[in-house]
Design a protein around this motif. Sequence first.
Motif, PDB file in Angstrom:
ATOM      1  N   SER A  35      -5.657 -15.385   6.725  1.00 61.73           N
ATOM      2  CA  SER A  35      -5.964 -14.720   7.995  1.00 61.73           C
ATOM      3  C   SER A  35      -6.938 -13.567   7.813  1.00 61.73           C
ATOM      4  O   SER A  35      -7.340 -12.921   8.780  1.00 61.73           O
ATOM      5  N   GLY A  36      -7.315 -13.286   6.549  1.00 61.04           N
ATOM      6  CA  GLY A  36      -8.233 -12.186   6.276  1.00 61.04           C
ATOM      7  C   GLY A  36      -7.542 -10.857   6.058  1.00 61.04           C
ATOM      8  O   GLY A  36      -8.211  -9.834   5.897  1.00 61.04           O
ATOM      9  N   GLN A  37      -6.195 -10.857   6.014  1.00 63.09           N
ATOM     10  CA  GLN A  37      -5.426  -9.628   5.822  1.00 63.09           C
ATOM     11  C   GLN A  37      -4.939  -9.511   4.385  1.00 63.09           C
ATOM     12  O   GLN A  37      -4.722 -10.508   3.694  1.00 63.09           O
ATOM     13  N   ARG A  38      -4.771  -8.296   3.960  1.00 64.20           N
ATOM     14  CA  ARG A  38      -4.156  -8.041   2.656  1.00 64.20           C
ATOM     15  C   ARG A  38      -2.662  -7.782   2.896  1.00 64.20           C
ATOM     16  O   ARG A  38      -2.204  -6.652   2.952  1.00 64.20           O
ATOM     17  N   LYS A  39      -1.928  -8.855   3.037  1.00 61.33           N
ATOM     18  CA  LYS A  39      -0.540  -8.761   3.471  1.00 61.33           C
ATOM     19  C   LYS A  39       0.409  -9.082   2.320  1.00 61.33           C
ATOM     20  O   LYS A  39       0.175 -10.002   1.535  1.00 61.33           O
ATOM     21  N   PHE A  40       1.486  -8.285   2.221  1.00 57.20           N
ATOM     22  CA  PHE A  40       2.552  -8.625   1.279  1.00 57.20           C
ATOM     23  C   PHE A  40       3.761  -9.106   2.078  1.00 57.20           C
ATOM     24  O   PHE A  40       3.993  -8.673   3.206  1.00 57.20           O
ATOM     25  N   ARG A  41       4.523 -10.013   1.480  1.00 56.50           N
ATOM     26  CA  ARG A  41       5.676 -10.616   2.158  1.00 56.50           C
ATOM     27  C   ARG A  41       6.832 -10.712   1.172  1.00 56.50           C
ATOM     28  O   ARG A  41       6.730 -11.412   0.169  1.00 56.50           O
ATOM     29  N   TYR A  42       7.919 -10.026   1.475  1.00 57.70           N
ATOM     30  CA  TYR A  42       9.125 -10.119   0.658  1.00 57.70           C
ATOM     31  C   TYR A  42      10.226 -10.738   1.523  1.00 57.70           C
ATOM     32  O   TYR A  42      10.794 -10.076   2.397  1.00 57.70           O
ATOM     33  N   PHE A  91      17.813 -13.226   3.793  1.00 57.10           N
ATOM     34  CA  PHE A  91      18.726 -12.078   3.880  1.00 57.10           C
ATOM     35  C   PHE A  91      17.985 -10.786   4.185  1.00 57.10           C
ATOM     36  O   PHE A  91      18.490  -9.934   4.928  1.00 57.10           O
ATOM     37  N   PHE A  92      16.832 -10.645   3.579  1.00 63.32           N
ATOM     38  CA  PHE A  92      16.043  -9.410   3.678  1.00 63.32           C
ATOM     39  C   PHE A  92      14.587  -9.798   3.849  1.00 63.32           C
ATOM     40  O   PHE A  92      14.043 -10.568   3.047  1.00 63.32           O
ATOM     41  N   ARG A  93      13.971  -9.272   4.898  1.00 62.87           N
ATOM     42  CA  ARG A  93      12.571  -9.630   5.166  1.00 62.87           C
ATOM     43  C   ARG A  93      11.766  -8.364   5.417  1.00 62.87           C
ATOM     44  O   ARG A  93      12.036  -7.613   6.361  1.00 62.87           O
ATOM     45  N   MET A  94      10.813  -8.116   4.557  1.00 61.76           N
ATOM     46  CA  MET A  94       9.911  -6.978   4.722  1.00 61.76           C
ATOM     47  C   MET A  94       8.475  -7.456   4.526  1.00 61.76           C
ATOM     48  O   MET A  94       8.163  -8.154   3.557  1.00 61.76           O
ATOM     49  N   GLU A  95       7.621  -7.068   5.457  1.00 63.58           N
ATOM     50  CA  GLU A  95       6.207  -7.441   5.397  1.00 63.58           C
ATOM     51  C   GLU A  95       5.361  -6.225   5.734  1.00 63.58           C
ATOM     52  O   GLU A  95       5.812  -5.300   6.407  1.00 63.58           O
ATOM     53  N   GLY A  96       4.128  -6.249   5.248  1.00 61.55           N
ATOM     54  CA  GLY A  96       3.221  -5.154   5.563  1.00 61.55           C
ATOM     55  C   GLY A  96       1.846  -5.387   4.973  1.00 61.55           C
ATOM     56  O   GLY A  96       1.535  -6.463   4.447  1.00 61.55           O
ATOM     57  N   ILE A  97       1.024  -4.367   5.069  1.00 60.68           N
ATOM     58  CA  ILE A  97      -0.357  -4.418   4.593  1.00 60.68           C
ATOM     59  C   ILE A  97      -0.517  -3.458   3.417  1.00 60.68           C
ATOM     60  O   ILE A  97      -0.027  -2.325   3.457  1.00 60.68           O
ATOM     61  N   ALA A  98      -1.195  -3.937   2.362  1.00 58.72           N
ATOM     62  CA  ALA A  98      -1.453  -3.095   1.194  1.00 58.72           C
ATOM     63  C   ALA A  98      -2.786  -3.487   0.590  1.00 58.72           C
ATOM     64  O   ALA A  98      -3.105  -4.671   0.472  1.00 58.72           O
ATOM     65  N   ALA A  99      -3.559  -2.487   0.194  1.00 56.95           N
ATOM     66  CA  ALA A  99      -4.857  -2.755  -0.438  1.00 56.95           C
ATOM     67  C   ALA A  99      -4.691  -3.534  -1.736  1.00 56.95           C
ATOM     68  O   ALA A  99      -5.584  -4.280  -2.147  1.00 56.95           O
ATOM     69  N   ALA A 100      -3.517  -3.404  -2.367  1.00 62.08           N
ATOM     70  CA  ALA A 100      -3.281  -4.091  -3.635  1.00 62.08           C
ATOM     71  C   ALA A 100      -2.993  -5.578  -3.460  1.00 62.08           C
ATOM     72  O   ALA A 100      -3.035  -6.329  -4.440  1.00 62.08           O
ATOM     73  N   ALA A 101      -2.712  -5.995  -2.244  1.00 59.58           N
ATOM     74  CA  ALA A 101      -2.422  -7.408  -1.989  1.00 59.58           C
ATOM     75  C   ALA A 101      -3.721  -8.202  -1.851  1.00 59.58           C
ATOM     76  O   ALA A 101      -4.722  -7.672  -1.354  1.00 59.58           O
ATOM     77  N   PRO A 102      -3.734  -9.466  -2.266  1.00 70.11           N
ATOM     78  CA  PRO A 102      -4.948 -10.278  -2.104  1.00 70.11           C
ATOM     79  C   PRO A 102      -5.184 -10.619  -0.634  1.00 70.11           C
ATOM     80  O   PRO A 102      -4.263 -10.562   0.181  1.00 70.11           O
ATOM     81  N   VAL A 103      -6.411 -10.960  -0.309  1.00 69.52           N
ATOM     82  CA  VAL A 103      -6.732 -11.368   1.057  1.00 69.52           C
ATOM     83  C   VAL A 103      -6.115 -12.739   1.319  1.00 69.52           C
ATOM     84  O   VAL A 103      -6.302 -13.675   0.531  1.00 69.52           O
ATOM     85  N   ASP A 104      -5.363 -12.856   2.424  1.00 67.72           N
ATOM     86  CA  ASP A 104      -4.746 -14.141   2.750  1.00 67.72           C
ATOM     87  C   ASP A 104      -5.647 -14.932   3.695  1.00 67.72           C
ATOM     88  O   ASP A 104      -6.728 -14.450   4.085  1.00 67.72           O
TER      89      ASP A 104
END
Length: 265
Positions: free
Chosen positions: A171-178, A156-169
Amino acid sequence: MQQAKLLIIFLFIFSACKKDSIATDTSKATLSIQFDNVAGDKNLQLNTGNYSNEAGEQFNVSLLQYFISNIKVKTAAGVEYVIPQDSSYFLISESNPSTQFVKVKVPQGDYASISFVLGVDSLRSTMDIDKRTGVLDPSGGHDDGMYWGWNSGYIFFRMEGIAAAAPVDPSGQRKFRYHIGGFGGYSAPTINNIRTISVDLNAGGVAKVRAGRQPNIHLMVDILKVFNGPNKASIAANPTVMFSEFSGKIANNFSSMFHHDHTEN
């Protein structure tokens, strides 16, 4: 004397009919609803905008999409019009400005409130695939698709982005996914994150729908409320939220995201 009384009665009935015709006119005209995505007092800018939630976490947003459906409008007198369901499914995408203006046909009248579902209702979610076309086509690509193939349900709702508080995934990115979805289950009860949003238009101006004019209800959609709504969320504690119990807390924040700024008549 009798003729005078009849004339007064006729004028009263005519006046009442004329007054009510604005709200009950069956001829339809276009109503526009604008979903203007923001982050607090800042315009939302994908990738380049930097924002901070109440937990003090800095982040940017790379993708924002959500479904709006089952739209209803209501006059001050309580007369409600329900948009035919087949014409009432829209996907708002921050990367596509044209999707942020939803156009529907409603009877001419003055509308003091509007409601809609953030999500896709259970009836439509379980219909045959041939009845789920356009924005509801489940075959969207993985990168920006709004359907869980593994879970047979819409996001229903998809938001993604980069945050220093997120762990490294991986792919090497600190990405959050809601990715918030869940319509309540088909054969057994499951997570239900369908939410109805109701917006009063009186303070910012009622929508005066008439032939030859296209009023626009300008809604601000504050993505900070995903984190800062009644249920607080931090990226560090919840970097990925999908089909989990916590997703219901995010869904309960949805109503606080929408604010009526004004109506352009």
